[in-house]
Design an enzyme around this catalytic site. Structure first.
Site, PDB file in Angstrom:
ATOM      1  N   TYR A 262      -2.265  10.725   1.161  1.00  0.00           N
ATOM      2  CA  TYR A 262      -1.346  10.894   0.023  1.00  0.00           C
ATOM      3  C   TYR A 262      -1.044  12.378  -0.211  1.00  0.00           C
ATOM      4  O   TYR A 262       0.126  12.771  -0.357  1.00  0.00           O
ATOM      5  CB  TYR A 262      -1.967  10.259  -1.224  1.00  0.00           C
ATOM      6  CG  TYR A 262      -1.047  10.209  -2.418  1.00  0.00           C
ATOM      7  CD1 TYR A 262      -0.003   9.291  -2.481  1.00  0.00           C
ATOM      8  CD2 TYR A 262      -1.220  11.083  -3.488  1.00  0.00           C
ATOM      9  CE1 TYR A 262       0.839   9.240  -3.588  1.00  0.00           C
ATOM     10  CE2 TYR A 262      -0.385  11.042  -4.595  1.00  0.00           C
ATOM     11  CZ  TYR A 262       0.644  10.116  -4.645  1.00  0.00           C
ATOM     12  OH  TYR A 262       1.484  10.073  -5.740  1.00  0.00           O
TER      13      TYR A 262
ATOM     14  N   LYS B 135       2.657  14.197   0.171  1.00  0.00           N
ATOM     15  CA  LYS B 135       3.358  14.847  -0.947  1.00  0.00           C
ATOM     16  C   LYS B 135       3.546  16.345  -0.684  1.00  0.00           C
ATOM     17  O   LYS B 135       4.569  16.914  -1.083  1.00  0.00           O
ATOM     18  CB  LYS B 135       2.601  14.608  -2.256  1.00  0.00           C
ATOM     19  CG  LYS B 135       2.616  13.155  -2.710  1.00  0.00           C
ATOM     20  CD  LYS B 135       4.025  12.658  -3.025  1.00  0.00           C
ATOM     21  CE  LYS B 135       4.014  11.274  -3.662  1.00  0.00           C
ATOM     22  NZ  LYS B 135       5.362  10.788  -3.993  1.00  0.00           N
TER      23      LYS B 135
HETATM   24  P1  NDP Z   1       4.279   2.260  -8.786  1.00  0.00           P
HETATM   25  O1  NDP Z   1       3.400   1.757  -7.702  1.00  0.00           O
HETATM   26  O2  NDP Z   1       4.005   1.872 -10.174  1.00  0.00           O
HETATM   27  O3  NDP Z   1       5.811   1.942  -8.427  1.00  0.00           O
HETATM   28  C1  NDP Z   1       6.309   2.356  -7.199  1.00  0.00           C
HETATM   29  C2  NDP Z   1       7.651   1.722  -6.951  1.00  0.00           C
HETATM   30  O4  NDP Z   1       8.065   2.117  -5.615  1.00  0.00           O
HETATM   31  C3  NDP Z   1       7.585   0.202  -6.962  1.00  0.00           C
HETATM   32  O5  NDP Z   1       8.760  -0.348  -7.501  1.00  0.00           O
HETATM   33  C4  NDP Z   1       7.438  -0.121  -5.481  1.00  0.00           C
HETATM   34  O6  NDP Z   1       7.923  -1.399  -5.124  1.00  0.00           O
HETATM   35  C5  NDP Z   1       8.303   0.946  -4.852  1.00  0.00           C
HETATM   36  N1  NDP Z   1       7.886   1.084  -3.454  1.00  0.00           N
HETATM   37  C6  NDP Z   1       6.667   1.442  -2.983  1.00  0.00           C
HETATM   38  N2  NDP Z   1       6.643   1.343  -1.644  1.00  0.00           N
HETATM   39  C7  NDP Z   1       7.878   0.921  -1.272  1.00  0.00           C
HETATM   40  C8  NDP Z   1       8.470   0.622  -0.032  1.00  0.00           C
HETATM   41  N3  NDP Z   1       7.796   0.705   1.121  1.00  0.00           N
HETATM   42  N4  NDP Z   1       9.754   0.221  -0.006  1.00  0.00           N
HETATM   43  C9  NDP Z   1      10.455   0.094  -1.152  1.00  0.00           C
HETATM   44  N5  NDP Z   1       9.959   0.363  -2.366  1.00  0.00           N
HETATM   45  C10 NDP Z   1       8.669   0.762  -2.420  1.00  0.00           C
HETATM   46  O7  NDP Z   1       4.228   3.831  -8.658  1.00  0.00           O
HETATM   47  P2  NDP Z   1       4.510   4.993  -9.730  1.00  0.00           P
HETATM   48  O8  NDP Z   1       5.617   4.632 -10.619  1.00  0.00           O
HETATM   49  O9  NDP Z   1       3.216   5.399 -10.273  1.00  0.00           O
HETATM   50  O10 NDP Z   1       4.956   6.134  -8.711  1.00  0.00           O
HETATM   51  C11 NDP Z   1       6.303   6.578  -8.595  1.00  0.00           C
HETATM   52  C12 NDP Z   1       6.270   7.897  -7.860  1.00  0.00           C
HETATM   53  O11 NDP Z   1       5.482   8.822  -8.605  1.00  0.00           O
HETATM   54  C13 NDP Z   1       5.613   7.799  -6.477  1.00  0.00           C
HETATM   55  O12 NDP Z   1       6.300   8.623  -5.566  1.00  0.00           O
HETATM   56  C14 NDP Z   1       4.216   8.332  -6.719  1.00  0.00           C
HETATM   57  O13 NDP Z   1       3.650   8.864  -5.550  1.00  0.00           O
HETATM   58  C15 NDP Z   1       4.494   9.386  -7.768  1.00  0.00           C
HETATM   59  N6  NDP Z   1       3.343   9.761  -8.585  1.00  0.00           N
HETATM   60  C16 NDP Z   1       2.659   8.823  -9.315  1.00  0.00           C
HETATM   61  C17 NDP Z   1       1.569   9.210 -10.078  1.00  0.00           C
HETATM   62  C18 NDP Z   1       0.780   8.230 -10.878  1.00  0.00           C
HETATM   63  O14 NDP Z   1      -0.322   8.590 -11.324  1.00  0.00           O
HETATM   64  N7  NDP Z   1       1.267   7.037 -11.140  1.00  0.00           N
HETATM   65  C19 NDP Z   1       1.132  10.621 -10.132  1.00  0.00           C
HETATM   66  C20 NDP Z   1       1.935  11.511  -9.345  1.00  0.00           C
HETATM   67  C21 NDP Z   1       2.994  11.087  -8.610  1.00  0.00           C
HETATM   68  P3  NDP Z   1       6.859  -2.595  -4.810  1.00  0.00           P
HETATM   69  O15 NDP Z   1       5.911  -2.617  -5.947  1.00  0.00           O
HETATM   70  O16 NDP Z   1       7.744  -3.771  -4.724  1.00  0.00           O
HETATM   71  O17 NDP Z   1       6.204  -2.221  -3.516  1.00  0.00           O
END
Ligand code: NDP
Length: 241
Positions: free
Chosen positions: A146, A150
């Protein structure tokens, strides 16, 4: 901040930060197109904000390119989709390294490439925001793939800023700390680990999805006209503590 008349593509808009961003954009006048994986999440979002949706696995480069091409043209882009797997470095399987690179680093490249080509062809200006992480700056135990994905995303963002800035496209990243979404439940459900992280955040709490969405909207907006090529921590002071 008013986004009336703007069409914004948001990836990973089915859950968490992406969903909050899509909803906030729609409430502030934007037309949103959501690219995400689970059909049920997309249907639920479409019911709430009336957006166009494309169900796509962003780990698949051809499908990703086809989906973003179908979604364009757009004025603004939020590369938010991301995923994680927890492995100690010694046990990190190549498959997980590849998956996190594919979703977190390569798919934003493909989506941004198609978006930027379309902006240049249309002769208009644009702005995009990548959702990165404080993991781009620090090493978290069990987060090797991860953190690498990033840090790679931020490196990509800086080159895009250098090359796309002169073409009228602003490029930035937000770098959230732990944000209360389904991903955080997966990565931070260990209470001791979460408490230790929380103790290092001076504002004394983890982020809510709307905390991140507000900053994404600012970076997309003309209010940020001179902000370009930055990785902006949205971390309650974690990085300076
Ligand atoms: P979630 O897991 O809550 O949501 C992620 C979303 O991205 C989901 O809708 C998921 O769809 C979609 N997604 C993931 N993989 C795929 C894929 N292969 N193809 C299409 N869609 C995909 O994550 P967050 O909202 O927490 O994260 C959003 C962003 O923020 C990410 O880039 C994460 O790395 C970043 N982030 C998050 C933090 C945290 O603590 N939450 C901290 C720092 C950064 P599905 O569920 O259907 O797979």
């Amino acid at each position: 901040m008013d986004f009336t008349g703007k069409h914004v593509v948001v990836t990973g808009a089915g859950k968490g930060i992406g969903r909050a961003t899509a909803v906030m954009l729609a409430r502030r006048g934007a037309t949103v197109t959501a690219l995400s994986r689970s059909e049920a999440d997309l249907a639920n979002l479409a019911e709430e904000i009336g957006c166009r949706t494309f169900a796509v696995d962003l780990a698949d480069p051809e499908a990703t390119r086809a989906a973003i091409r179908a979604a364009l043209p757009a004025d603004l882009l939020v590369n938010n989709a991301g995923t994680t797997e927890l492995d100690s470095f010694l046990d990190l399987p190549v498959e997980n390294m590849d998956l996190l690179y594919a979703v977190n680093t390569r798919s934003p490249m493909i989506v941004a490439q198609e978006y930027a080509r379309s902006i240049v062809e249309r002769g208009v200006k644009g702005a995009l925001v990548n959702v990165s992480s404080v993991s781009a700056f620090v090493g978290f135990r069990d987060h090797a793939a991860y953190c690498a994905s990033k840090a790679g995303l931020d490196g990509l963002m800086r080159v895009m800023a250098v090359e796309l800035g002169p073409m009228g496209i602003r490029v930035n990243a937000v770098n959230p700390t732990v944000t209360l979404t389904p991903m955080a439940i997966k990565a931070w459900s260990d209470e001791k680990k979460a408490a230790s992280m929380l103790s290092r955040i001076p504002v004394g709490r983890f982020a809510e999805p709307d905390d991140i969405a507000e900053v994404i909207l600012f970076l997309l907006s003309d209010a940020a006209a001179m902000v370009h090529g930055v990785s902006l921590p949205v971390d309650g002071g974690y990085m300076i503590a």
